[in-house]
Design an enzyme around this catalytic site. Structure first.
Site, PDB file in Angstrom:
ATOM      1  N   GLU A   1     -27.822  23.050  40.347  1.00  0.00           N
ATOM      2  CA  GLU A   1     -26.953  24.143  39.884  1.00  0.00           C
ATOM      3  C   GLU A   1     -26.533  23.933  38.430  1.00  0.00           C
ATOM      4  OE1 GLU A   1     -24.070  25.620  42.599  1.00  0.00           O
ATOM      5  OE2 GLU A   1     -25.242  25.023  44.342  1.00  0.00           O
TER       6      GLU A   1
ATOM      7  N   SER B   1     -22.829  20.756  50.476  1.00  0.00           N
ATOM      8  CA  SER B   1     -23.889  21.584  49.915  1.00  0.00           C
ATOM      9  C   SER B   1     -24.263  22.716  50.859  1.00  0.00           C
ATOM     10  CB  SER B   1     -25.116  20.713  49.609  1.00  0.00           C
ATOM     11  OG  SER B   1     -26.120  21.468  48.962  1.00  0.00           O
TER      12      SER B   1
END
Length: 352
Positions: free
Chosen positions: A338, A57
């Site tokens: 996301e 990430s």
């Protein structure tokens, strides 16, 4: 890895080491970036997330969201100013889109940019962003806000060192249940002055952030399979070593074998789908719906299979020394951020 997850610790040196290896902004041509294919970048994210989703990430936000946005929509001056340092991990970036009141609905964001009341050639940014990976350690923040004059969403490059005291805060969000080995925070802006030349000139509206997110989502589709593959490897090894019922390894029993078989099948299909979309992406033929589809499917199947594999460990799965619980907690987050899976399902299948 275990200590980092237990203690919610993230060392920015990790990104510098990734930069030394050429892993940051890997698909960007020039600016000290590697310039590799989309498939090659996917293989990178797969390998990093096999270690931990939090590490992937942090890398993805630096590479796809911050660097990708500058490379695609920035001026040449902005690219030269930021990208080489970001590629080396010397300049850390983050991406400010999500707000406390607007997650799946970014078009309703409330952050605003208006002409600065006292500084000619500057905007004044105010608003809050939340769940922003890397924000507490970021040197430059790609923040999306609405221009007061037009109501259009625009991207701004906010440099921490140029913000007067009291205008910018980036507090860390602690006590997370997942992605504990990455650093997450907020961006709180109170009339932050940003020079007009630090606005991205080549995009307005949601096309800008969504384009960046598409690249990151593509990487997540690869990365989650890496996490699932680690779950498969650890579960298989445990099943071979754990002996029950007349001293038989539990891998001998069909219920255990089926869990491993199902997970291995979904991992294989997920890799093939991501590989195909990567090839199409490099040929300029990948539609956004394809990326939504593989992001949604791979995140969902990785989480479902990781939970099933967790059952092989029985009560031992509760202990973090076996790592399977860490992957399950992380994969829940990947399914959510996301673009939550239900939202991607809407994007994939509603006829236009």
């Amino acid at each position: 890895m275990t200590d980092a997850y237990r203690n919610e610790e993230y060392d920015r040196q990790i990104l510098q080491e990734m930069g030394e290896l050429g892993l940051l902004g890997a698909t960007i041509k020039g600016y000290d970036c590697a310039g590799v294919s989309s498939v090659a970048s996917g293989l990178i994210t797969r390998a990093v997330e096999r270690v931990d989703s939090g590490y992937r990430s942090g890398m993805s936000v630096q590479s796809s969201l911050a660097m990708g946005g500058i490379e695609e929509f920035g001026t040449e001056e902005q690219k030269e100013k930021f990208l080489p340092g970001m590629a080396r991990g010397k300049i850390l970036g983050c991406f400010g889109l999500t707000e406390p009141n607007h997650g799946s609905d970014p078009g309703s964001l409330e952050s605003v940019a208006k002409p600065h009341p006292s500084k000619e050639g500057y905007y004044s940014l105010s608003g809050s962003k939340t769940w922003i990976t890397n924000s507490p350690i970021a040197d430059v923040m790609l923040v999306w806000a609405k221009l007061q004059e037009t109501g259009k969403i625009r991207g701004f490059l906010v440099e921490r060192e140029k913000c007067p005291p009291g205008t910018l805060e980036t507090p860390k969000l602690s006590h997370k249940n997942g992605l504990r080995a990455s650093i997450t925070g907020m961006i709180q802006m109170d009339e932050v002055p940003v020079a007009r030349e630090m606005m991205l000139p080549n995009v307005e509206g949601l096309r800008g952030p969504f384009s960046c997110l598409n690249s990151a989502r593509y990487g997540i589709a690869w990365g989650t399979i890496g996490a699932l593959e680690d779950c498969i490897a650890r579960s298989r090894q445990y099943a071979l070593e754990r002996k029950q019922f007349k001293n038989n390894p539990i891998a001998k029993y069909q219920l255990v074998q089926k869990k491993l078989s199902d997970a291995t099948t979904d991992a294989a299909y997920g890799i093939l789908a991501a590989y195909q979309v990567g090839r199409l992406k490099d040929e300029g033929k990948a539609a956004p719906e394809m990326i939504s589809m593989i992001k949604r499917q791979n995140c969902d199947r990785a989480l479902v299979n990781a939970r099933h594999l967790q059952e092989i460990f029985g009560g031992n799965a509760v202990s973090d020394e076996y790592h399977i619980g860490r992957h399950v907690a992380n994969l829940f987050v990947t399914q959510t951020y996301e673009g939550q899976s239900d939202i991607h399902g809407k994007c994939d299948f509603i006829p236009r």
